[in-house]
Design a protein around this motif. Structure first.
Motif, PDB file in Angstrom:
ATOM      1  N   ALA A   4       0.832  -1.215   0.000  1.00  0.00           N
ATOM      2  CA  ALA A   4       0.000   0.000   0.000  1.00  0.00           C
ATOM      3  C   ALA A   4       0.865   1.262   0.000  1.00  0.00           C
ATOM      4  N   HIS A   5       2.018   1.201   0.650  1.00  0.00           N
ATOM      5  CA  HIS A   5       2.908   2.367   0.650  1.00  0.00           C
ATOM      6  C   HIS A   5       3.445   2.638  -0.750  1.00  0.00           C
ATOM      7  N   LEU A   6       3.793   1.573  -1.473  1.00  0.00           N
ATOM      8  CA  LEU A   6       4.277   1.754  -2.843  1.00  0.00           C
ATOM      9  C   LEU A   6       3.171   2.304  -3.741  1.00  0.00           C
ATOM     10  N   VAL A   7       1.940   1.881  -3.501  1.00  0.00           N
ATOM     11  CA  VAL A   7       0.806   2.423  -4.254  1.00  0.00           C
ATOM     12  C   VAL A   7       0.670   3.918  -3.949  1.00  0.00           C
ATOM     13  N   ARG A   8       0.846   4.290  -2.702  1.00  0.00           N
ATOM     14  CA  ARG A   8       0.761   5.709  -2.335  1.00  0.00           C
ATOM     15  C   ARG A   8       1.866   6.515  -3.017  1.00  0.00           C
ATOM     16  N   LEU A   9       3.069   5.968  -3.060  1.00  0.00           N
ATOM     17  CA  LEU A   9       4.186   6.634  -3.721  1.00  0.00           C
ATOM     18  C   LEU A   9       3.842   6.873  -5.194  1.00  0.00           C
ATOM     19  N   LEU A  10       3.389   5.842  -5.883  1.00  0.00           N
ATOM     20  CA  LEU A  10       3.035   5.977  -7.293  1.00  0.00           C
ATOM     21  C   LEU A  10       1.891   6.966  -7.479  1.00  0.00           C
ATOM     22  N   THR A  11       0.892   6.891  -6.620  1.00  0.00           N
ATOM     23  CA  THR A  11      -0.234   7.830  -6.708  1.00  0.00           C
ATOM     24  C   THR A  11       0.240   9.262  -6.532  1.00  0.00           C
ATOM     25  N   ASN A  12       1.138   9.495  -5.579  1.00  0.00           N
ATOM     26  CA  ASN A  12       1.678  10.843  -5.378  1.00  0.00           C
ATOM     27  C   ASN A  12       2.399  11.341  -6.629  1.00  0.00           C
ATOM     28  N   LEU A  13       3.215  10.480  -7.241  1.00  0.00           N
ATOM     29  CA  LEU A  13       3.949  10.888  -8.440  1.00  0.00           C
ATOM     30  C   LEU A  13       2.995  11.172  -9.602  1.00  0.00           C
ATOM     31  N   LEU A  14       1.987  10.336  -9.758  1.00  0.00           N
ATOM     32  CA  LEU A  14       1.026  10.551 -10.851  1.00  0.00           C
ATOM     33  C   LEU A  14       0.172  11.788 -10.615  1.00  0.00           C
ATOM     34  N   ARG A  58       9.928  19.059   3.447  1.00  0.00           N
ATOM     35  CA  ARG A  58       8.578  19.120   4.010  1.00  0.00           C
ATOM     36  C   ARG A  58       7.990  20.516   3.857  1.00  0.00           C
ATOM     37  N   PHE A  59       6.757  20.560   3.381  1.00  0.00           N
ATOM     38  CA  PHE A  59       5.960  21.785   3.227  1.00  0.00           C
ATOM     39  C   PHE A  59       6.517  22.759   2.198  1.00  0.00           C
ATOM     40  N   HIS A  60       7.508  22.343   1.421  1.00  0.00           N
ATOM     41  CA  HIS A  60       8.068  23.244   0.411  1.00  0.00           C
ATOM     42  C   HIS A  60       7.300  23.083  -0.894  1.00  0.00           C
ATOM     43  N   ARG A  61       6.819  24.204  -1.417  1.00  0.00           N
ATOM     44  CA  ARG A  61       6.103  24.193  -2.691  1.00  0.00           C
ATOM     45  C   ARG A  61       6.676  25.294  -3.559  1.00  0.00           C
ATOM     46  N   LEU A  62       6.962  24.960  -4.806  1.00  0.00           N
ATOM     47  CA  LEU A  62       7.442  25.961  -5.752  1.00  0.00           C
ATOM     48  C   LEU A  62       6.288  26.879  -6.129  1.00  0.00           C
ATOM     49  N   ALA A  63       6.608  28.074  -6.597  1.00  0.00           N
ATOM     50  CA  ALA A  63       5.582  29.065  -6.931  1.00  0.00           C
ATOM     51  C   ALA A  63       4.555  28.501  -7.909  1.00  0.00           C
ATOM     52  N   GLU A  64       5.018  27.796  -8.938  1.00  0.00           N
ATOM     53  CA  GLU A  64       4.081  27.247  -9.925  1.00  0.00           C
ATOM     54  C   GLU A  64       3.093  26.294  -9.271  1.00  0.00           C
ATOM     55  N   GLY A  65       3.563  25.473  -8.350  1.00  0.00           N
ATOM     56  CA  GLY A  65       2.692  24.537  -7.646  1.00  0.00           C
ATOM     57  C   GLY A  65       1.643  25.247  -6.811  1.00  0.00           C
ATOM     58  N   ARG A  66       2.038  26.329  -6.163  1.00  0.00           N
ATOM     59  CA  ARG A  66       1.076  27.099  -5.359  1.00  0.00           C
ATOM     60  C   ARG A  66       0.025  27.739  -6.247  1.00  0.00           C
ATOM     61  N   GLU A  67       0.412  28.190  -7.428  1.00  0.00           N
ATOM     62  CA  GLU A  67      -0.540  28.812  -8.349  1.00  0.00           C
ATOM     63  C   GLU A  67      -1.522  27.794  -8.919  1.00  0.00           C
ATOM     64  N   ARG A  68      -1.040  26.607  -9.247  1.00  0.00           N
ATOM     65  CA  ARG A  68      -1.884  25.580  -9.866  1.00  0.00           C
ATOM     66  C   ARG A  68      -2.829  24.927  -8.872  1.00  0.00           C
ATOM     67  N   ASP A  69      -2.380  24.734  -7.648  1.00  0.00           N
ATOM     68  CA  ASP A  69      -3.152  23.977  -6.666  1.00  0.00           C
ATOM     69  C   ASP A  69      -2.975  24.604  -5.300  1.00  0.00           C
ATOM     70  N   ARG A  70      -3.887  25.457  -4.939  1.00  0.00           N
ATOM     71  CA  ARG A  70      -3.777  26.181  -3.670  1.00  0.00           C
ATOM     72  C   ARG A  70      -4.057  25.291  -2.458  1.00  0.00           C
ATOM     73  N   LEU A  77       5.730  14.722  -2.167  1.00  0.00           N
ATOM     74  CA  LEU A  77       7.038  14.250  -2.608  1.00  0.00           C
ATOM     75  C   LEU A  77       7.919  13.844  -1.425  1.00  0.00           C
ATOM     76  N   THR A  78       7.759  14.513  -0.293  1.00  0.00           N
ATOM     77  CA  THR A  78       8.497  14.134   0.916  1.00  0.00           C
ATOM     78  C   THR A  78       8.101  12.727   1.351  1.00  0.00           C
ATOM     79  N   ILE A  79       6.804  12.485   1.384  1.00  0.00           N
ATOM     80  CA  ILE A  79       6.298  11.159   1.765  1.00  0.00           C
ATOM     81  C   ILE A  79       6.781  10.114   0.767  1.00  0.00           C
ATOM     82  N   SER A  80       6.735  10.450  -0.514  1.00  0.00           N
ATOM     83  CA  SER A  80       7.162   9.507  -1.546  1.00  0.00           C
ATOM     84  C   SER A  80       8.622   9.123  -1.384  1.00  0.00           C
ATOM     85  N   ARG A  81       9.469  10.100  -1.125  1.00  0.00           N
ATOM     86  CA  ARG A  81      10.891   9.788  -0.931  1.00  0.00           C
ATOM     87  C   ARG A  81      11.090   8.949   0.318  1.00  0.00           C
TER      88      ARG A  81
END
Length: 111
Positions: A4-14, A58-70, A77-81
């Motif tokens: 289930a953790h690997l599924v979560r990792l893949l889901t996060n990346l997708l 943790r909690f780091h979001r690039l500007a583009e990410g903040r604009e696309r998904d508030r 990505l932290t959890i995935s790594r």
């Protein structure tokens, strides 16, 4: 760690690729010696080399990410790594000719 953790990792990346892609996402899986290699790429703006490690903080979001998904938290990505490492593997944002490219390497079972 469970499957289930690997599924979560893949889901996060997708999910991440879907948020940042212009129109396409590519997923590939291969074997490289004793490792399984999963790549998720998109055709979006990509990740600047200087940000490729920061995006895993943790909690780091690039500007583009903040604009696309508030509503995002900056933890996917932290959890995935963390999941990759718990499975004896690695997860990196790698060079790409277009868009973002994430490469997961984990030991293959029985290899």
């Amino acid at each position: 760690m469970t499957e289930a953790h690997l599924v979560r990792l893949l889901t996060n990346l997708l999910d991440n690729a879907e948020r940042h892609a212009e129109s396409r996402i590519w997923v590939s899986v291969s074997a490289d010696g004793p490792e399984a290699v999963l790549e998720v790429r998109d055709d979006g703006a990509g990740i600047a080399p200087e940000d490729r490690e920061r995006i895993f903080w943790r909690f780091h979001r690039l500007a583009e990410g903040r604009e696309r998904d508030r509503g995002g938290t900056g933890l996917g990505l932290t959890i995935s790594r963390d999941i990759a490492r718990a499975h004896g593997g690695t997860l990196v944002a790698a060079d790409s000719d277009q868009g973002a490219r994430f490469v997961l390497r984990i030991p293959r079972e029985g290899a």
